[in-house]
Design an enzyme around this catalytic site. Structure first.
Site, PDB file in Angstrom:
ATOM      1  N   ALA A   1       0.763  -1.262   0.032  1.00 19.69           N
ATOM      2  CA  ALA A   1       0.040  -0.067   0.124  1.00 19.69           C
ATOM      3  C   ALA A   1       0.743   1.194  -0.097  1.00 19.69           C
ATOM      4  O   ALA A   1       1.775   1.402   0.551  1.00 19.69           O
ATOM      5  CB  ALA A   1      -0.921   0.040   1.179  1.00 19.69           C
ATOM      6  N   ASP A   2       0.313   2.342  -0.753  1.00 16.15           N
ATOM      7  CA  ASP A   2       0.935   3.638  -0.591  1.00 16.15           C
ATOM      8  C   ASP A   2       0.052   4.816  -0.441  1.00 16.15           C
ATOM      9  O   ASP A   2      -0.842   4.780  -1.326  1.00 16.15           O
ATOM     10  CB  ASP A   2       2.090   3.752  -1.725  1.00 16.15           C
ATOM     11  CG  ASP A   2       2.879   5.052  -1.821  1.00 16.15           C
ATOM     12  OD1 ASP A   2       3.699   5.048  -0.767  1.00 16.15           O
ATOM     13  OD2 ASP A   2       2.761   5.961  -2.502  1.00 16.15           O
ATOM     14  N   THR A   3       0.158   5.618   0.333  1.00 19.91           N
ATOM     15  CA  THR A   3      -0.744   6.617   0.711  1.00 19.91           C
ATOM     16  C   THR A   3      -0.113   7.957   0.530  1.00 19.91           C
ATOM     17  O   THR A   3       1.226   8.191   1.052  1.00 19.91           O
ATOM     18  CB  THR A   3      -1.480   6.696   2.081  1.00 19.91           C
ATOM     19  OG1 THR A   3      -1.886   5.330   2.330  1.00 19.91           O
ATOM     20  CG2 THR A   3      -2.470   7.775   2.564  1.00 19.91           C
TER      21      THR A   3
END
Length: 197
Positions: free
Chosen positions: A66-68
Site C-alpha cells: 500500500a502507498d498513501t
C-alpha cells in the site's frame, strides 16, 4: 494461507492484524521511484513496487502493498523531510479540501498473479492558526506521515469533514482491500471471525 504485509507502517500493521492475526510483516526495500504527473498512478505503482519487492522473497502467500499520498492543487505532499516542510504542508491544507489517495496491490507469491486498485477520500481542514500549527509540529506527529498529519492522532481536531473511506486516510482502505482479496478467494470478514478475533 500466508498473508504478508509489505510495510513498516505501524498504522497499517495494527489495522490489518485486527483481521489477520497470523499476519507476517516485511519491510519492503525497492529502488524504483515512480515518476508520474498522475497521483493515482504514483500511488498504485508504488504499492505494486512494494509488494513485488517482498513477494520475490516468498514461494507462497498473498503479499499486500500500500502507498498513501496527500494531494492538493495537483501536487503530492509526501512525508515532510523536516519541521519546516511540515509547517508549510499544514499551512497549505488549512481551510481547504485535499484528497488522500491510497494505492493497494496484492500479489500471490506462488502464482505471480497481481491485482491493484486505489481509493480516494476528500478531507476538509478548518482554518488553522499559527499557534496550532506550531503546537502540532512540536508533537513530532507530522514527520512520518504523508501530508504532515495523522487523522487518528491530534490532527483529528483539524478535520471539519471527510467524504469517503476514513481508513483510507489512516493508510489502509479496508473496504477496497476486502474487494481485492475476494479476487483470490479470500473473505476478510470470514477470515477475521473464523480466526476467533
Amino acid at each position: 494461507m500466508r498473508f504478508i504485509l509489505a510495510s513498516s507502517s505501524p498504522r497499517r500493521i495494527e489495522l490489518l492484524k485486527r483481521f489477520i492475526p497470523g499476519l507476517e510483516v516485511v519491510k519492503p526495500i525497492w529502488e524504483t521511484r515512480v515518476i508520474s504527473d498522475d497521483p493515482v498512478e504514483v500511488a498504485c505503482l508504488t504499492a505494486l513496487e512494494k509488494a513485488r519487492a517482498v513477494a520475490g522473497r516468498f514461494t507462497e502467500g498473498l503479499v499486500i502493498g500500500a502507498d498513501t499520498i496527500v494531494v492538493i492543487d495537483g501536487e503530492i505532499l509526501g512525508k515532510p523531510r523536516d519541521v519546516s516542510v511540515a509547517r508549510d504542508y499544514l499551512r497549505r491544507l488549512s481551510g481547504r479540501v485535499h484528497r488522500v489517495i491510497t494505492g493497494l496491490a496484492i500479489i500471490d507469491a506462488g502464482s505471480g498473479k497481481e491485482v491493484y486498485d486505489y481509493e480516494v477520500t476528500e478531507v476538509k481542514f478548518r482554518e488553522l492558526s499559527d499557534k496550532e500549527i506550531e503546537l502540532y509540529v512540536s508533537s513530532g506527529e507530522p514527520l512520518d506521515k504523508a501530508g504532515a498529519y495523522g487523522i487518528q492522532g491530534f490532527a483529528c481536531l483539524f478535520v471539519e469533514w471527510i467524504r469517503g473511506d476514513f481508513y483510507n486516510i489512516v493508510g489502509l482502505p479496508l473496504f477496497k482491500l476486502s474487494l481485492l482479496l475476494r479476487e483470490f478467494g479470500v473473505d476478510l470478514l470470514e477470515l477475521a471471525i473464523g480466526s476467533g478475533t
